[in-house]
Scaffold this motif. Structure first.
Motif, short mmCIF file in Angstrom:
data_model
loop_
_atom_site.label_atom_id
_atom_site.label_comp_id
_atom_site.label_asym_id
_atom_site.label_seq_id
_atom_site.Cartn_x
_atom_site.Cartn_y
_atom_site.Cartn_z
N TYR A 163 51.80 39.70 25.39
CA TYR A 163 51.63 38.43 25.83
C TYR A 163 50.78 37.85 27.42
O TYR A 163 51.09 37.10 27.66
N GLU A 164 50.94 39.09 27.84
CA GLU A 164 49.98 38.42 29.65
C GLU A 164 49.62 39.40 29.98
O GLU A 164 49.05 40.79 29.16
N TRP A 165 48.92 38.56 30.78
CA TRP A 165 47.34 39.79 30.48
C TRP A 165 46.80 39.31 32.29
O TRP A 165 47.73 38.52 32.82
N SER A 166 46.02 40.68 32.90
CA SER A 166 46.17 40.29 33.96
C SER A 166 44.35 40.85 34.95
O SER A 166 44.02 42.04 33.86
N PHE A 167 44.02 40.17 35.50
CA PHE A 167 43.04 40.55 36.58
C PHE A 167 43.18 40.26 38.11
O PHE A 167 43.90 39.18 38.83
N THR A 168 43.26 41.29 38.81
CA THR A 168 42.97 41.65 40.07
C THR A 168 42.24 41.92 41.24
O THR A 168 41.58 42.60 40.39
N THR A 169 41.85 41.75 41.78
CA THR A 169 40.69 41.85 42.51
C THR A 169 40.74 41.81 43.93
O THR A 169 41.88 40.49 44.73
N THR A 170 39.87 42.56 45.03
CA THR A 170 40.17 41.97 47.01
C THR A 170 38.34 41.64 47.29
O THR A 170 38.64 41.49 48.20
N ALA A 171 38.07 41.42 45.94
CA ALA A 171 36.91 40.88 46.21
C ALA A 171 36.72 39.36 46.90
O ALA A 171 35.35 38.76 47.62
N ALA A 172 37.24 38.08 46.90
CA ALA A 172 37.59 36.93 46.86
C ALA A 172 37.77 36.50 48.52
O ALA A 172 38.50 37.05 49.20
N LYS A 173 36.42 35.91 48.63
CA LYS A 173 36.41 35.58 50.37
C LYS A 173 37.15 33.91 50.14
O LYS A 173 36.80 33.68 51.31
N GLY A 174 37.35 33.21 49.12
CA GLY A 174 37.60 31.50 49.18
C GLY A 174 38.22 31.29 48.36
O GLY A 174 38.95 32.09 47.35
N THR A 175 37.63 30.11 47.83
CA THR A 175 37.96 29.62 46.85
C THR A 175 37.27 30.05 44.97
O THR A 175 35.84 30.35 45.21
N VAL A 176 38.53 30.83 44.15
CA VAL A 176 37.61 31.02 43.06
C VAL A 176 37.79 30.55 42.01
O VAL A 176 38.94 29.81 41.25
N ALA A 177 36.76 30.04 41.15
CA ALA A 177 37.17 29.08 40.39
C ALA A 177 36.93 29.88 38.88
O ALA A 177 36.14 31.02 38.44
N ALA A 182 34.73 38.95 33.07
CA ALA A 182 35.57 40.16 32.96
C ALA A 182 37.01 40.90 31.87
O ALA A 182 37.39 39.80 32.22
N ILE A 183 37.18 41.85 31.63
CA ILE A 183 38.09 41.91 30.93
C ILE A 183 39.45 41.92 31.77
O ILE A 183 39.24 42.28 32.13
N MET A 184 40.28 41.64 31.62
CA MET A 184 41.87 41.32 32.19
C MET A 184 42.42 42.45 30.70
O MET A 184 42.43 42.44 30.59
N GLU A 185 43.34 42.59 31.61
CA GLU A 185 44.71 43.93 31.52
C GLU A 185 45.55 43.46 30.68
O GLU A 185 46.25 42.24 31.39
N ASN A 186 46.05 43.81 29.50
CA ASN A 186 47.04 43.41 29.20
C ASN A 186 48.40 44.45 30.06
O ASN A 186 48.19 45.61 29.03
N ILE A 187 48.98 43.66 30.32
CA ILE A 187 50.33 44.35 30.67
C ILE A 187 51.86 44.10 30.10
O ILE A 187 52.81 44.56 30.44
N SER A 188 51.71 43.42 28.49
CA SER A 188 52.45 43.15 27.81
C SER A 188 51.88 42.73 27.05
O SER A 188 51.30 42.17 26.69
#
Length: 150
Positions: free
Chosen positions: A106-120, A98-104
């Motif tokens: 040198y910074e990349w972000s991935f945000t989700t609300t689908a997580a229900k437990g531990t994410v590896a 899944a592509i991450m969003e370039n917020i600056s």
């Protein structure tokens, strides 16, 4: 010879007008309103009626709180390149990133609300070059800030 015709003009006496008597006109007042007498009415004391008891609405189960899980990476991947994340949980897959969003720069972000437990997860440059080291983990609703190396 002709006869002269003479007309006799007879003056009539002016006709006598009948004598009229001037009478003062009285203004008539509107009829007086009748005064109504207020009757005293005895007040009956009655018991106050209770409002009908409404049935309590069924309580709905509290809505599940939506947890926002964030994965941040602080890394320079080079101009024209993109950073991807692959993993398990929160809609991630080990087969396709899944592509991450370039917020600056040198910074990349991935945000989700689908997580229900531990994410590896693990990072990839252009969804091809894997980051070194072990898989990273974050709990649902948490934030992971990493500095991956390639």
């Amino acid at each position: 010879m002709a006869k002269k015709v003479t007309k006799k003009v007879v003056k009539k006496a002016p006709a006598k007008k009948a004598a009229t008597k001037k009478v003062a006109v009285k203004k008539v007042a509107p009829p007086a309103k009748k005064k109504t007498v207020a009757k005293k009415v005895s007040v009956k004391k009655t018991l106050a009626k209770k409002a009908p008891v409404k049935k309590a609405a069924k309580k709905k189960a509290p809505a599940k709180k939506i947890l926002k899980t964030s994965i941040l990476a602080r890394v320079d991947v080079g101009f024209g390149n993109s950073l991807y994340v692959r993993g398990e949980g929160a809609g991630l897959s080990w087969d396709k990133g899944a592509i991450m969003e370039n917020i600056s720069p040198y910074e990349w972000s991935f945000t989700t609300t689908a997580a229900k437990g531990t994410v590896a997860f693990k990072f990839l440059i252009n969804d091809e070059l894997w980051s070194t080291g072990d898989d990273l983990v974050v709990e649902a609703g948490g934030t992971s800030i990493s500095t991956p190396s390639f």
